[in-house]
Motif scaffolding. Sequence first.
Motif, PDB file in Angstrom:
ATOM      1  N   PHE A 155       7.955  70.378 -23.137  1.00 42.55           N
ATOM      2  CA  PHE A 155       9.620  70.326 -22.951  1.00 42.55           C
ATOM      3  C   PHE A 155       9.804  68.993 -22.063  1.00 42.55           C
ATOM      4  O   PHE A 155       9.015  68.506 -21.204  1.00 42.55           O
ATOM      5  CB  PHE A 155      10.060  71.624 -22.229  1.00 42.55           C
ATOM      6  N   THR A 156      10.727  68.674 -22.692  1.00 42.43           N
ATOM      7  CA  THR A 156      11.562  67.364 -21.812  1.00 42.43           C
ATOM      8  C   THR A 156      11.843  67.935 -20.388  1.00 42.43           C
ATOM      9  O   THR A 156      12.241  69.038 -20.233  1.00 42.43           O
ATOM     10  CB  THR A 156      12.725  66.797 -22.404  1.00 42.43           C
ATOM     11  N   SER A 157      11.677  67.013 -19.630  1.00 42.98           N
ATOM     12  CA  SER A 157      12.322  67.432 -18.120  1.00 42.98           C
ATOM     13  C   SER A 157      13.716  67.311 -18.092  1.00 42.98           C
ATOM     14  O   SER A 157      14.242  66.914 -18.953  1.00 42.98           O
ATOM     15  CB  SER A 157      11.523  66.404 -17.038  1.00 42.98           C
ATOM     16  N   GLY A 158      14.529  67.855 -16.972  1.00 40.36           N
ATOM     17  CA  GLY A 158      15.482  67.686 -16.768  1.00 40.36           C
ATOM     18  C   GLY A 158      16.396  69.136 -16.670  1.00 40.36           C
ATOM     19  O   GLY A 158      15.608  70.225 -17.058  1.00 40.36           O
ATOM     20  N   PHE A 159      17.557  69.436 -16.566  1.00 40.72           N
ATOM     21  CA  PHE A 159      18.091  70.501 -16.560  1.00 40.72           C
ATOM     22  C   PHE A 159      18.184  71.306 -17.932  1.00 40.72           C
ATOM     23  O   PHE A 159      18.361  72.628 -17.820  1.00 40.72           O
ATOM     24  CB  PHE A 159      19.737  70.403 -16.286  1.00 40.72           C
ATOM     25  N   ASN A 160      18.341  70.489 -19.119  1.00 37.10           N
ATOM     26  CA  ASN A 160      18.283  71.335 -20.264  1.00 37.10           C
ATOM     27  C   ASN A 160      16.911  71.142 -20.915  1.00 37.10           C
ATOM     28  O   ASN A 160      17.142  70.161 -22.047  1.00 37.10           O
ATOM     29  CB  ASN A 160      19.793  70.880 -20.974  1.00 37.10           C
ATOM     30  N   PRO A 161      16.163  71.488 -20.640  1.00 38.30           N
ATOM     31  CA  PRO A 161      14.662  71.087 -21.216  1.00 38.30           C
ATOM     32  C   PRO A 161      14.707  71.251 -22.775  1.00 38.30           C
ATOM     33  O   PRO A 161      15.380  72.411 -23.356  1.00 38.30           O
ATOM     34  CB  PRO A 161      13.615  71.921 -20.548  1.00 38.30           C
ATOM     35  N   HIS A 162      14.209  70.586 -23.635  1.00 36.82           N
ATOM     36  CA  HIS A 162      14.055  70.925 -25.040  1.00 36.82           C
ATOM     37  C   HIS A 162      12.596  70.608 -25.377  1.00 36.82           C
ATOM     38  O   HIS A 162      12.257  69.615 -24.960  1.00 36.82           O
ATOM     39  CB  HIS A 162      15.284  70.384 -25.992  1.00 36.82           C
ATOM     40  N   PRO A 163      12.209  71.177 -26.400  1.00 39.01           N
ATOM     41  CA  PRO A 163      10.665  70.649 -27.023  1.00 39.01           C
ATOM     42  C   PRO A 163      10.793  69.325 -27.483  1.00 39.01           C
ATOM     43  O   PRO A 163      11.816  68.918 -27.920  1.00 39.01           O
ATOM     44  CB  PRO A 163      10.535  71.801 -28.117  1.00 39.01           C
ATOM     45  N   LYS A 164       9.650  68.906 -27.576  1.00 34.45           N
ATOM     46  CA  LYS A 164       9.448  67.461 -28.027  1.00 34.45           C
ATOM     47  C   LYS A 164       9.437  67.320 -29.556  1.00 34.45           C
ATOM     48  O   LYS A 164       8.051  67.111 -29.808  1.00 34.45           O
ATOM     49  CB  LYS A 164       8.691  66.835 -27.286  1.00 34.45           C
ATOM     50  N   PHE A 165      10.120  67.319 -30.224  1.00 38.07           N
ATOM     51  CA  PHE A 165      10.128  66.998 -31.631  1.00 38.07           C
ATOM     52  C   PHE A 165      10.704  65.652 -31.948  1.00 38.07           C
ATOM     53  O   PHE A 165      11.445  65.329 -31.694  1.00 38.07           O
ATOM     54  CB  PHE A 165      10.723  68.137 -32.577  1.00 38.07           C
ATOM     55  N   SER A 166      10.105  65.216 -33.129  1.00 37.63           N
ATOM     56  CA  SER A 166      10.576  63.778 -33.597  1.00 37.63           C
ATOM     57  C   SER A 166      10.522  63.749 -34.924  1.00 37.63           C
ATOM     58  O   SER A 166       9.438  63.693 -35.481  1.00 37.63           O
ATOM     59  CB  SER A 166       9.691  62.779 -32.552  1.00 37.63           C
ATOM     60  N   PHE A 167      11.583  63.594 -35.554  1.00 39.54           N
ATOM     61  CA  PHE A 167      11.592  63.670 -37.139  1.00 39.54           C
ATOM     62  C   PHE A 167      11.503  62.211 -37.624  1.00 39.54           C
ATOM     63  O   PHE A 167      12.125  61.425 -36.970  1.00 39.54           O
ATOM     64  CB  PHE A 167      12.703  64.351 -37.635  1.00 39.54           C
ATOM     65  N   ALA A 168      10.884  62.038 -38.731  1.00 39.71           N
ATOM     66  CA  ALA A 168      10.699  60.712 -39.378  1.00 39.71           C
ATOM     67  C   ALA A 168      12.009  60.161 -39.803  1.00 39.71           C
ATOM     68  O   ALA A 168      12.668  59.104 -39.291  1.00 39.71           O
ATOM     69  CB  ALA A 168       9.552  60.968 -40.533  1.00 39.71           C
ATOM     70  N   ALA A 169      12.497  60.801 -40.732  1.00 35.98           N
ATOM     71  CA  ALA A 169      13.939  60.200 -41.557  1.00 35.98           C
ATOM     72  C   ALA A 169      14.813  61.413 -41.801  1.00 35.98           C
ATOM     73  O   ALA A 169      14.313  62.296 -42.358  1.00 35.98           O
ATOM     74  CB  ALA A 169      13.490  59.342 -42.687  1.00 35.98           C
ATOM     75  N   PRO A 170      16.012  61.401 -41.614  1.00 32.31           N
ATOM     76  CA  PRO A 170      16.838  62.339 -41.964  1.00 32.31           C
ATOM     77  C   PRO A 170      16.880  62.765 -43.373  1.00 32.31           C
ATOM     78  O   PRO A 170      16.796  61.699 -44.191  1.00 32.31           O
ATOM     79  CB  PRO A 170      18.263  62.024 -41.654  1.00 32.31           C
ATOM     80  N   LEU A 171      17.059  63.839 -43.986  1.00 33.92           N
ATOM     81  CA  LEU A 171      17.031  64.030 -45.226  1.00 33.92           C
ATOM     82  C   LEU A 171      18.544  64.754 -45.711  1.00 33.92           C
ATOM     83  O   LEU A 171      18.992  65.860 -44.988  1.00 33.92           O
ATOM     84  CB  LEU A 171      15.871  65.048 -45.692  1.00 33.92           C
ATOM     85  N   ALA A 172      19.112  64.354 -46.736  1.00 32.61           N
ATOM     86  CA  ALA A 172      20.411  64.732 -47.162  1.00 32.61           C
ATOM     87  C   ALA A 172      20.394  66.165 -47.500  1.00 32.61           C
ATOM     88  O   ALA A 172      19.366  66.636 -47.712  1.00 32.61           O
ATOM     89  CB  ALA A 172      21.125  63.747 -48.054  1.00 32.61           C
ATOM     90  N   VAL A 173      21.456  66.877 -46.965  1.00 34.15           N
ATOM     91  CA  VAL A 173      21.504  68.015 -47.398  1.00 34.15           C
ATOM     92  C   VAL A 173      21.592  68.403 -48.816  1.00 34.15           C
ATOM     93  O   VAL A 173      22.104  67.789 -49.379  1.00 34.15           O
ATOM     94  CB  VAL A 173      22.949  69.070 -46.725  1.00 34.15           C
TER      95      VAL A 173
END
Lengths: 227, 619
Positions: free
Chosen positions: A39-57
């Motif tokens: 998880f990221t540190s800080g008050f509101n931790p979130h998991p570390k995902f990193s996406f390559a490129a947004p895909l249109a809906v």
Amino acid sequence: MPSYRIQYSKKGPARYVAHLDLMRVFERAARRAGLPLAFTSGFNPHPKFSFAAPLAVGVDSEAEYVDLELSDVLLPSEVAKRLSASLPAGIAIGEVHVVPENRPALMTMVDRAAYRVEGRLSGTLTDAELESAIGDFLAQPEVFVERKTKSGQQKRYDIRPGIFAMSGTVKGDIIFLEMELKSGSSGNIRVDEVLSALQEKLPLLLKAGGFAVSRTGLKFIPRESVD
Amino acid sequence: MDILDRILLEVQKPARYAGGEWNAVCKDWDGVKVRIAFAFPDVYEVGMSHLGLQILYGLVNSRPDSLMERVFAPWPDMEEKMRENKIPLFTLESRRLVRDFDLVAFTLQYEMTFSNVLNMLDLAGIPLRAGQRAGNYPLVIAGGPCAFNPEPLADFFDLFVIGEGEEVIGELLDAYQAGHRRGLAREELLLALARVPGIYVPSFYRVDYNEDGTIREVAPVRQEVPERVVKRVVRDFDRAFFPVRPVVPSMGVVHDRIMLEVLRGCTRGCRFCQAGTIYRPVREKKTETLLKQAAGLVGHTGYGEISLTSLSTGDYSRICPLVTELLGQHGRRGVNISLPSLRVDSFSVKLAEEVQKVRRSGLTFAPEAGTQRLRDIINKGITEEDLMEAVTAAFLAGWPAVKLYFMIGLPGETMEDLDGIIRLARETLARGRSAGVPPGRLRATVSASSFVPKAHTAFQWEPQSTLTELKEKQAYLAGRLRGRGLVFNWHDVAASFLEAVFARGDRRLGSALEYAFRLGCRFDGWTEFFSFERWLEAFRRAGLDPSWYAYRRYECDDVFPWDHIDTGVSKQFLALEHKRAMKGGTTADCRLGACMGCGLCPGLAVEPEFAGGNGNAIV
């Protein structure tokens, strides 16, 4: 902490999952899979995902990528196995491999995306006619489209430099197009922009709004040029 | 590409209609005997936040002989595309047509969804009125809180289920199959179903009116059906079905977290509150049961938050040990706990402090009324000291903002009560300043909703304040709840007015509702779609005066349109409560020991169930 590059496809009902919702879908899947998330540190931790490129809906994809950081080392095959069993319908895991430390963010490495488009014709068209229309289209030095800026203003934008390849075939009343477009954080061309510009060269032949679009692959900037 | 997928590219948020979410169940259509479409008459994001849907979905799909699929009200952009392309209403799981199901089951959570019910039937190609559904159409059924006054919808539904669904749904499915095997025609099938306790088939009841338009009598027209339909109560709540594999939406929804129901019912006895009557008695789950369900839910959903839901979670007798255990078991995996309903006391704030590490948003308290006199009238058993202790504790614990919920237009309200709201808001800010909250961040948000008299409450005899009065009261508050740190929110009074009309309405309102739907009323709970003008036109066409319903003061011995629906709480008790209210007398919570005589436990042969222990001991 170990990072994994995960290839996945996004089809069926999952193609309607918006990019901003994907993080949530993957986070929950990873938790169901019992993966040791970092998880990221800080008050509101979130998991570390990193996406390559947004895909249109609404766009299918055969090859999407996400990097995921875990707090413990697992075999890539184990990550693949566990995630596969925990994702909603339409998202399937392909290859998973370990990403060496200190690699640049996945997003900054994306260079081009390949697409396949399928649409229904509202008139007759031969392969030769299609080829010549595509030729005319690509022969244009500039192809301007209207884009909205963040402040809501209309801006003219030349998409031609971002169109690297295009070809097509016709089978009955179905038209197939393949194209390779600029993608990533240094500029992005959307398929629908290209299609609406192309329609000017193929007047009345493409029925608007009925295209099924698939992303068939992402190309990354060659490693040596980033290292 | 099929036409539906093409349309989905042209609408906002197509994930609303796509299905395929984690834990969604797709059963073999031909492998089961009964197929139910669960219809939620609001948009996907609202419907998927409803625990009742998840309970019934899990329960029905756990039966080998039945399946349940989901359908929600399509957003207006989708409705337009569906009508344009002649696509009838379909379910998410299999994309089958809703009209092909055996039963279409609506949940009625809120009066302002009624126009959506009619719209969904119309989109499904099902005749709106039950009397026009001869032959092969599905049975259209409904449950939920608004089914406790089913009369405004009586013409549109084949049957209503009154009360808790966990047991009666199975009996309904069994009786449906038995009737089907015997080849019963629609009316005989309904008659068989009407024998299941808790099932109300409105077409078997005749309504007689007095000359002044009030009800003389609602009486059965078939001797086989009961005179009064008594609500269903789950006998052993601790062991009742609870889904540990709820559907997990892929898009953001309103309540996007685990909803762990810790207890059902509330006996605090607020006199405006319908839920306090219809969900009685209070039943708590055992702590072990909750821990087991929580573990299952975390593993099967992957959510990072467990919300402990109920009408009043702070009342759970073992709340502290429960919270401590849950944090111990799941906290390390990044799973948080949240408490959606806080009591107005410092204990609740300590509890919130325990579970909430991030204090970005404010804590919410509901004093409901601005003076002690009015809080006694409504039997809201809290004092100003309670409130001030609670907000002070919240500010000291690091929350920079609090939200205070009030109601305006309550019976017995005077200008002093409005001034009381203003005073409490200002006093709250003063407490914040003394607690050292930075002035730039300090905030008190006051929300004032308009009182709506509801069936089966002590205030069911009371009129609603007029639209003009309510608007004036809002303006009075808005003019005075100004200044640094103060925010005032209010609701559209016209929507509250219509809510009151239907909450105490009778069968005649069906025609107004149908006109409203024909005139284009949809999503009336959404300000961007609500049109009061259209509704008023609908009432004109139906020849009905909505204010007759909303502003009516009933006499003590008047017959209500819902008198044949029995919540177990006696009308005499409610009348006594009404009388006490007018004298400013309060009534204690029966949880504290003494029975207040509401009549429920002896009448329904039930008892409150508690988890035991002293929950108010701070961890």
